[in-house]
Design an enzyme around this catalytic site. Structure first.
Site, PDB file in Angstrom:
ATOM      1  N   HIS A 195      30.828  47.979  33.026  1.00 57.62           N
ATOM      2  CA  HIS A 195      30.375  48.766  34.174  1.00 57.62           C
ATOM      3  C   HIS A 195      29.649  50.025  33.712  1.00 57.62           C
ATOM      4  CE1 HIS A 195      33.631  46.368  35.996  1.00 57.62           C
ATOM      5  NE2 HIS A 195      32.950  46.486  37.113  1.00 57.62           N
ATOM      6  N   ASP A 207      27.359  38.637  36.785  1.00 60.09           N
ATOM      7  CA  ASP A 207      28.160  39.765  37.228  1.00 60.09           C
ATOM      8  C   ASP A 207      27.194  40.734  37.919  1.00 60.09           C
ATOM      9  OD1 ASP A 207      30.298  41.496  37.644  1.00 60.09           O
ATOM     10  OD2 ASP A 207      30.960  41.485  35.570  1.00 60.09           O
TER      11      ASP A 207
END
Length: 338
Positions: free
Chosen positions: A183, A253
């Site tokens: 992230h 993702d």
């Protein structure tokens, strides 16, 4: 009907007029919900109806509801489902009990999700828990070796599908060894291909009949030192499709994660060009969504076949008593504190 190979998030608890117009025009394959989209059972039930009405079909609606710290539906309105680590601990005591408990927990999750109109869960996690790695996986893993992950991951998939919820295994081909959170930055895994095949990749090979899988934004330097798996034709073609043998719907993702670089159009184009079937963009930011749309394509060919197969994983809902199921599950988990 032309359906775009993309899944989008949205900004709030209701669809705004700009979102409605954009989604009707783009016609994404699916939507994904986050905590910002959820206020109450009644509200989120209305929202899922509104999303399906917006595009005029039974569009898949996703959520990350693993249990533990990754749960968009939380108490007091929803059950506090256990993290995967609890079932990994139960495996050490009684393997068959752990399998049944995992299946029952995910059947409960499916019941909770279908009640509000959600029919895809971004679970189970099939990554290894690796000592010394970043804690982004941590207690989300079903084990430290492939065997419990394969058995418990399969039980999780079976429980979800028994309740009409399609599972997504993640993060293929394996996120557990990463020393950074994708992230926030791009992790690089330096270990040799042979070791990864025996360890990190093995759970995904054991679960390769899953209807869907989500990629890892990770560079596996011994295989492709220049591209993360999401954007690597080498990883997608030779490892995920070849060595692992996964032939289900492959989605990225979240494209807005900081592990990826380039414009959002470029991120989408690179991912589809590498062999992914579906793009995922989560944050609901309209400018980014519009840019992703420029890099997406219409679902066709093998990708369309995989998408249709994934949708069919939502079709069966078996009879179920949630009160009895939760009672039995809790009695098994109580064994861990006895």
């Amino acid at each position: 009907m032309t359906i775009a190979s993309v899944i989008y998030g949205l900004a709030g608890t209701r669809l705004g007029p700009d979102e409605k117009a954009f989604f009707r025009d783009i016609d994404p394959w699916g939507f994904i919900l986050f905590a910002r989209n959820i206020d109450s059972i009644r509200q989120v039930s209305r929202l899922t109806l509104e999303l399906r009405d917006c595009v005029g079909r039974d569009v898949p609606i996703l959520i990350d509801q693993e249990g533990g710290r990754v749960a968009r539906l939380r108490p007091p309105t929803w059950r506090a489902a256990p993290a995967a680590e609890r079932f990994a601990d139960l495996w050490k005591i009684d393997e068959e009990m752990a399998i049944e408990a995992t299946r029952l927990n995910h059947r409960l999750l499916a019941h909770e999700l279908r009640t509000i109109g959600v029919d895809v869960d971004c679970a189970p996690v099939a990554d290894l828990r690796i000592e010394g790695a970043d804690d982004i996986i941590g207690d989300r893993a079903f084990g430290r070796t492939p065997e419990p992950i394969i058995h418990l991951g399969r039980a999780a998939m079976e429980g979800l599908m028994a309740g009409g919820v399609a599972p997504i295994i993640k993060h293929i081909p394996g996120h557990g060894r990463a020393l950074a959170d994708s992230h926030l930055e791009l992790p690089v895994v330096p270990e040799e291909h042979g070791l990864l095949s025996e360890t990190d990749f093995a759970p995904f090979k054991g679960l390769n009949d899953a209807p869907m899988a989500m990629t890892a934004h990770i560079v596996y330097a011994d295989i492709d030192s220049d591209h993360p798996a999401t954007q690597s034709a080498e990883l997608v073609g030779k490892v995920i499709r070849g060595e692992i043998g996964f032939d289900g719907l492959l989605m990225t993702d979240d494209l807005s994660m900081k592990a990826l670089t380039g414009t959002f159009r470029e991120r989408g184009e690179r991912s589809l060009g590498a062999g992914c079937d579906m793009l995922l963009h989560c944050n609901g930011e309209m400018g980014e969504m519009m840019a992703v749309a420029e890099g997406t394509t219409s679902l066709a060919g093998k990708a369309l076949e995989r998408a249709e197969a994934a949708e069919s994983a939502r079709d069966v809902i078996e009879d179920f008593d949630p009160v009895d199921a939760e009672s039995r599950l809790n009695s098994w988990l109580d064994r861990l504190s006895a």
